[in-house]
Motif scaffolding. Structure first.
Motif, short mmCIF file in Angstrom:
data_model
loop_
_atom_site.label_atom_id
_atom_site.label_comp_id
_atom_site.label_asym_id
_atom_site.label_seq_id
_atom_site.Cartn_x
_atom_site.Cartn_y
_atom_site.Cartn_z
N GLY A 1 1.95 -9.65 6.37
CA GLY A 1 3.29 -9.03 5.09
C GLY A 1 2.97 -8.11 3.78
O GLY A 1 3.87 -8.31 2.74
N VAL A 2 2.29 -7.77 3.95
CA VAL A 2 2.13 -6.59 2.93
C VAL A 2 3.07 -5.14 3.24
O VAL A 2 3.38 -4.53 4.91
N ARG A 3 3.78 -4.77 2.44
CA ARG A 3 4.31 -3.65 2.84
C ARG A 3 3.71 -2.14 2.60
O ARG A 3 3.02 -1.88 1.68
N VAL A 4 4.04 -1.91 3.38
CA VAL A 4 3.69 -0.07 3.15
C VAL A 4 5.47 1.01 3.36
O VAL A 4 5.94 0.99 3.41
N VAL A 5 4.54 1.88 2.07
CA VAL A 5 5.62 2.27 1.02
C VAL A 5 4.98 3.94 1.32
O VAL A 5 3.88 3.99 0.97
N GLN B 1 9.73 3.83 11.68
CA GLN B 1 9.90 2.82 11.52
C GLN B 1 10.60 1.69 12.15
O GLN B 1 10.59 0.45 11.52
N GLU B 2 9.07 1.64 12.59
CA GLU B 2 7.96 0.12 13.15
C GLU B 2 7.61 0.07 12.32
O GLU B 2 6.55 -0.89 11.92
N LEU B 3 6.05 0.93 11.15
CA LEU B 3 5.63 0.48 10.09
C LEU B 3 5.78 0.29 8.32
O LEU B 3 5.36 0.18 8.03
N VAL B 4 7.06 1.57 8.50
CA VAL B 4 7.10 1.81 6.92
C VAL B 4 7.98 1.06 6.52
O VAL B 4 8.94 0.67 6.89
N ASP B 5 8.31 0.43 5.40
CA ASP B 5 9.31 -0.60 4.81
C ASP B 5 9.96 0.11 3.74
O ASP B 5 11.01 0.05 3.57
N VAL C 1 0.84 -1.20 0.03
CA VAL C 1 0.05 0.06 -0.11
C VAL C 1 1.39 1.52 0.03
O VAL C 1 1.90 1.51 0.54
N VAL C 2 0.44 2.05 -1.18
CA VAL C 2 1.59 3.52 -1.33
C VAL C 2 0.21 4.79 -0.24
O VAL C 2 -0.47 4.20 -0.38
N VAL C 3 0.87 5.39 0.31
CA VAL C 3 0.30 6.25 1.54
C VAL C 3 1.19 7.50 1.88
O VAL C 3 2.17 7.61 1.29
#
Length: 251
Positions: free
Chosen positions: A193-197, A243-247, A170-172
């Protein structure tokens, strides 16, 4: 813990469900080896996702907390959300806005009954750092760091998981980090497993710079047509959340 608990996000959804649109997902044709879907928050009553967080925070407050009205710092979209929520609650809304805020958004705030106070960009930014303005009383609804606001933003993440059977990333947009924190908290709790960008305007991308440096980094900020996102630095509490939530962070 830097994420917002899933139960808080679910409670926020209950608070705002009667007023906030469950916005659709639209698949778009792109020349890329991927499916791309857009979450159409532009279809909210005020034209942006900000109503979710603003309404969550105002409805979570007690009558004593709301007695002096509500205050926020915003370039226009959160201002509209807070003004909308304050009008519904029958209380005064005062908005600290940067002098660069677009007139169209300020006009929309005033149509909703909000009172706008224009200040230099540095004063506006300091209002967000301090969580209030010394000359303006009322309950401060922080546009980024307020956990009830972030929980309201997280309702978008719940909808994504419920409406799309599978997705890889998901791109936010990252302005201050409240939208990313809310969405990522919900998505990663339900689909780890979903990446956050995150995506930032090049002229205002402190998160991308901080990720590259490995520590919070101030940048040379300049105003662009992307008036609702970006700043010269991260707000103090948001680096740990990122740092915890963003890939990955992209400018």
């Amino acid at each position: 813990m830097s994420s917002i608990p899933l139960e808080e996000i679910r409670r926020a959804r209950e608070r705002v469900a009667d007023a906030v649109a469950r916005t659709p997902l639209l698949r778009v044709d792109v020349d890329a080896p991927a499916e791309v879907w857009l979450k159409l928050e532009c279809l909210q009553p005020i034209g942006s996702f900000k109503l979710r967080g603003a309404l969550s925070a105002v409805r979570a407050a007690s009558s004593a907390e709301l007695a002096g009205g509500v205050v926020t710092a915003s370039a226009g979209n959160m201002a509209q959300g807070v003004a909308w929520a304050a009008r519904e609650a029958g209380v005064r809304a005062r908005i600290i806005a940067p002098e660069t805020a677009p007139r169209a958004k300020l006009d929309a705030v005033e149509r909703l009954g909000g009172e706008v106070m224009l200040v230099p960009h540095e004063v506006w930014w300091q209002t967000m750092v301090d969580g209030g303005h010394p000359d303006v009383d009322g309950m401060f609804v922080h546009p980024v760091e307020d956990e009830a606001v972030m929980a309201g933003n997280g309702t978008i993440g719940l909808e994504l998981v419920e409406d799309l059977s599978a997705f890889d990333a998901v791109v936010v947009p990252w302005g201050g980090g409240g939208l990313t924190t809310g969405i990522a908290s919900a998505v990663k709790a339900l689909r780890p497993g979903v990446r956050v960008v995150t995506a930032e305007p090049e002229t205002a991308a402190p998160l991308a710079a901080s990720f590259a440096a490995g520590a919070p980094t101030e940048i040379d900020y300049s105003v662009s047509f992307v008036d609702g996102a970006g700043g010269r630095a991260l707000l103090p509490t948001m680096w740990d959340r990122a740092q915890e939530l963003v890939d990955a962070a992209v400018a």
